[in-house]
Design a protein around this motif. Structure first.
Motif, PDB file in Angstrom:
ATOM      1  N   VAL A  72       0.818 -11.312 -17.141  1.00 12.30           N
ATOM      2  CA  VAL A  72      -0.137 -10.263 -17.514  1.00 12.30           C
ATOM      3  C   VAL A  72      -0.782  -9.714 -16.241  1.00 12.30           C
ATOM      4  CG1 VAL A  72      -2.296  -9.800 -18.727  1.00 12.30           C
ATOM      5  CG2 VAL A  72      -0.600 -11.323 -19.744  1.00 12.30           C
ATOM      6  N   PRO A  73      -0.778  -8.385 -16.045  1.00 13.20           N
ATOM      7  CA  PRO A  73      -1.436  -7.826 -14.854  1.00 13.20           C
ATOM      8  C   PRO A  73      -2.940  -8.079 -14.905  1.00 13.20           C
ATOM      9  CG  PRO A  73      -0.060  -6.170 -15.938  1.00 13.20           C
ATOM     10  CD  PRO A  73      -0.136  -7.352 -16.844  1.00 13.20           C
ATOM     11  N   VAL A  74      -3.489  -8.627 -13.815  1.00  8.00           N
ATOM     12  CA  VAL A  74      -4.923  -8.869 -13.750  1.00  8.00           C
ATOM     13  C   VAL A  74      -5.606  -8.000 -12.705  1.00  8.00           C
ATOM     14  CG1 VAL A  74      -4.877 -11.191 -14.706  1.00  8.00           C
ATOM     15  CG2 VAL A  74      -4.558 -10.875 -12.258  1.00  8.00           C
ATOM     16  N   ILE A  75      -4.825  -7.486 -11.763  1.00  8.84           N
ATOM     17  CA  ILE A  75      -5.353  -6.578 -10.742  1.00  8.84           C
ATOM     18  C   ILE A  75      -4.304  -5.508 -10.476  1.00  8.84           C
ATOM     19  CG2 ILE A  75      -6.093  -6.312  -8.342  1.00  8.84           C
ATOM     20  CD1 ILE A  75      -6.910  -9.249  -8.375  1.00  8.84           C
ATOM     21  N   ARG A  76      -4.759  -4.269 -10.429  1.00  7.35           N
ATOM     22  CA  ARG A  76      -3.883  -3.156 -10.052  1.00  7.35           C
ATOM     23  C   ARG A  76      -4.636  -2.273  -9.073  1.00  7.35           C
ATOM     24  NH1 ARG A  76      -2.108  -1.843 -15.984  1.00  7.35           N
ATOM     25  NH2 ARG A  76      -0.237  -3.103 -16.107  1.00  7.35           N
ATOM     26  N   ALA A  77      -3.947  -1.861  -8.030  1.00  7.74           N
ATOM     27  CA  ALA A  77      -4.535  -0.924  -7.067  1.00  7.74           C
ATOM     28  C   ALA A  77      -3.431   0.005  -6.597  1.00  7.74           C
ATOM     29  CB  ALA A  77      -5.139  -1.673  -5.887  1.00  7.74           C
ATOM     30  N   SER A  78      -3.754   1.271  -6.443  1.00  2.00           N
ATOM     31  CA  SER A  78      -2.763   2.219  -5.925  1.00  2.00           C
ATOM     32  C   SER A  78      -3.456   3.183  -4.980  1.00  2.00           C
ATOM     33  CB  SER A  78      -2.081   2.971  -7.066  1.00  2.00           C
ATOM     34  OG  SER A  78      -3.023   3.698  -7.806  1.00  2.00           O
ATOM     35  N   GLY A  79      -2.666   3.784  -4.126  1.00  2.00           N
ATOM     36  CA  GLY A  79      -3.216   4.711  -3.147  1.00  2.00           C
ATOM     37  C   GLY A  79      -3.967   4.010  -2.033  1.00  2.00           C
ATOM     38  N   VAL A  80      -3.696   2.731  -1.834  1.00  2.00           N
ATOM     39  CA  VAL A  80      -4.395   1.936  -0.828  1.00  2.00           C
ATOM     40  C   VAL A  80      -3.807   2.225   0.547  1.00  2.00           C
ATOM     41  CG1 VAL A  80      -4.918  -0.422  -0.077  1.00  2.00           C
ATOM     42  CG2 VAL A  80      -4.859   0.135  -2.515  1.00  2.00           C
ATOM     43  N   GLY A  81      -4.660   2.249   1.552  1.00  2.55           N
ATOM     44  CA  GLY A  81      -4.203   2.466   2.920  1.00  2.55           C
ATOM     45  C   GLY A  81      -5.009   1.647   3.899  1.00  2.55           C
ATOM     46  N   LYS A  82      -4.478   1.528   5.093  1.00  3.30           N
ATOM     47  CA  LYS A  82      -5.163   0.812   6.168  1.00  3.30           C
ATOM     48  C   LYS A  82      -4.947   1.586   7.453  1.00  3.30           C
ATOM     49  CE  LYS A  82      -7.128  -2.546   8.456  1.00  3.30           C
ATOM     50  NZ  LYS A  82      -8.545  -2.639   8.498  1.00  3.30           N
ATOM     51  N   ARG A  83      -6.036   1.718   8.225  1.00  6.74           N
ATOM     52  CA  ARG A  83      -5.984   2.401   9.510  1.00  6.74           C
ATOM     53  C   ARG A  83      -6.541   1.481  10.572  1.00  6.74           C
ATOM     54  NH1 ARG A  83      -5.564   7.946   8.520  1.00  6.74           N
ATOM     55  NH2 ARG A  83      -6.211   8.509  10.604  1.00  6.74           N
ATOM     56  N   VAL A  87      -5.077   5.499  13.717  1.00  4.83           N
ATOM     57  CA  VAL A  87      -3.653   5.276  13.450  1.00  4.83           C
ATOM     58  C   VAL A  87      -3.468   4.668  12.058  1.00  4.83           C
ATOM     59  CG1 VAL A  87      -1.572   4.081  14.229  1.00  4.83           C
ATOM     60  CG2 VAL A  87      -3.248   4.897  15.908  1.00  4.83           C
ATOM     61  N   PRO A  88      -2.821   5.414  11.156  1.00  2.00           N
ATOM     62  CA  PRO A  88      -2.545   4.834   9.839  1.00  2.00           C
ATOM     63  C   PRO A  88      -1.393   3.831   9.943  1.00  2.00           C
ATOM     64  CG  PRO A  88      -1.711   7.080   9.950  1.00  2.00           C
ATOM     65  CD  PRO A  88      -2.411   6.808  11.244  1.00  2.00           C
ATOM     66  N   VAL A  89      -1.598   2.623   9.426  1.00  2.00           N
ATOM     67  CA  VAL A  89      -0.529   1.619   9.463  1.00  2.00           C
ATOM     68  C   VAL A  89       0.045   1.357   8.076  1.00  2.00           C
ATOM     69  CG1 VAL A  89      -1.281   0.505  11.578  1.00  2.00           C
ATOM     70  CG2 VAL A  89      -2.216  -0.263   9.417  1.00  2.00           C
ATOM     71  N   LEU A  90      -0.708   1.665   7.035  1.00  2.00           N
ATOM     72  CA  LEU A  90      -0.224   1.623   5.657  1.00  2.00           C
ATOM     73  C   LEU A  90      -0.771   2.841   4.939  1.00  2.00           C
ATOM     74  CD1 LEU A  90      -0.899  -2.100   4.640  1.00  2.00           C
ATOM     75  CD2 LEU A  90       1.315  -1.081   5.130  1.00  2.00           C
ATOM     76  N   THR A  91       0.072   3.478   4.164  1.00  2.00           N
ATOM     77  CA  THR A  91      -0.395   4.618   3.384  1.00  2.00           C
ATOM     78  C   THR A  91       0.184   4.549   1.980  1.00  2.00           C
ATOM     79  OG1 THR A  91       1.434   5.985   4.168  1.00  2.00           O
ATOM     80  CG2 THR A  91      -0.633   6.161   5.374  1.00  2.00           C
ATOM     81  N   ASP A  92      -0.627   4.924   1.017  1.00  2.00           N
ATOM     82  CA  ASP A  92      -0.222   5.035  -0.385  1.00  2.00           C
ATOM     83  C   ASP A  92       0.479   3.781  -0.904  1.00  2.00           C
ATOM     84  OD1 ASP A  92      -0.320   6.391  -2.755  1.00  2.00           O
ATOM     85  OD2 ASP A  92       1.674   7.268  -2.487  1.00  2.00           O
ATOM     86  N   VAL A  93      -0.124   2.614  -0.670  1.00  2.00           N
ATOM     87  CA  VAL A  93       0.427   1.346  -1.123  1.00  2.00           C
ATOM     88  C   VAL A  93      -0.046   1.069  -2.547  1.00  2.00           C
ATOM     89  CG1 VAL A  93       0.421  -1.161  -0.718  1.00  2.00           C
ATOM     90  CG2 VAL A  93       0.513   0.434   1.216  1.00  2.00           C
TER      91      VAL A  93
END
Length: 110
Positions: A72-83, A87-93
């Motif tokens: 059962v999904p207990v956590i959902r996240a979308s559009g996550v990024g890290k800079r 400098v963006p290192v993750l986009t739209d995760v």
């Protein structure tokens, strides 16, 4: 109030609300890790530790564990990024955490 004393008060507040040692440790470690990356003290960022403990307990389901079937999904996240700086290192995760067995995410090389 130092960050160390704030974190100790947070742990005490979580314990007073019946949160297990493992969950308390997880909240404190996560909060401590976050504080390592911001330029303001815990009190300024999160407010009083008792208030943050109360909101954390609410987020954990009131400190009570309830049985949830595997998968059962207990956590959902979308559009996550890290800079790092500009400098963006993750986009739209997108991430979904389900109950059950813990597995590392599959690695995709591009």
């Amino acid at each position: 109030m130092t960050d160390a004393s704030w974190l100790a008060a947070l742990d005490h507040g979580l314990q007073a609300r019946g949160v297990t040692a493992a969950h308390r440790a997880a909240v404190v470690v996560e909060t401590e890790g976050f504080l390592a990356h911001v330029d303001e003290p815990a009190l300024a960022h999160f407010g009083p530790p008792a208030s943050y403990a109360a909101s954390s307990v609410d987020a954990l389901g009131g400190g009570r564990r309830r049985a949830v079937p595997d998968g059962v999904p207990v956590i959902r996240a979308s559009g996550v990024g890290k800079r790092f700086g500009s400098v963006p290192v993750l986009t739209d995760v997108a991430v979904e955490v389900r109950t059950g067995r813990l597995r590392p995410p599959a690695r995709r090389d591009r």
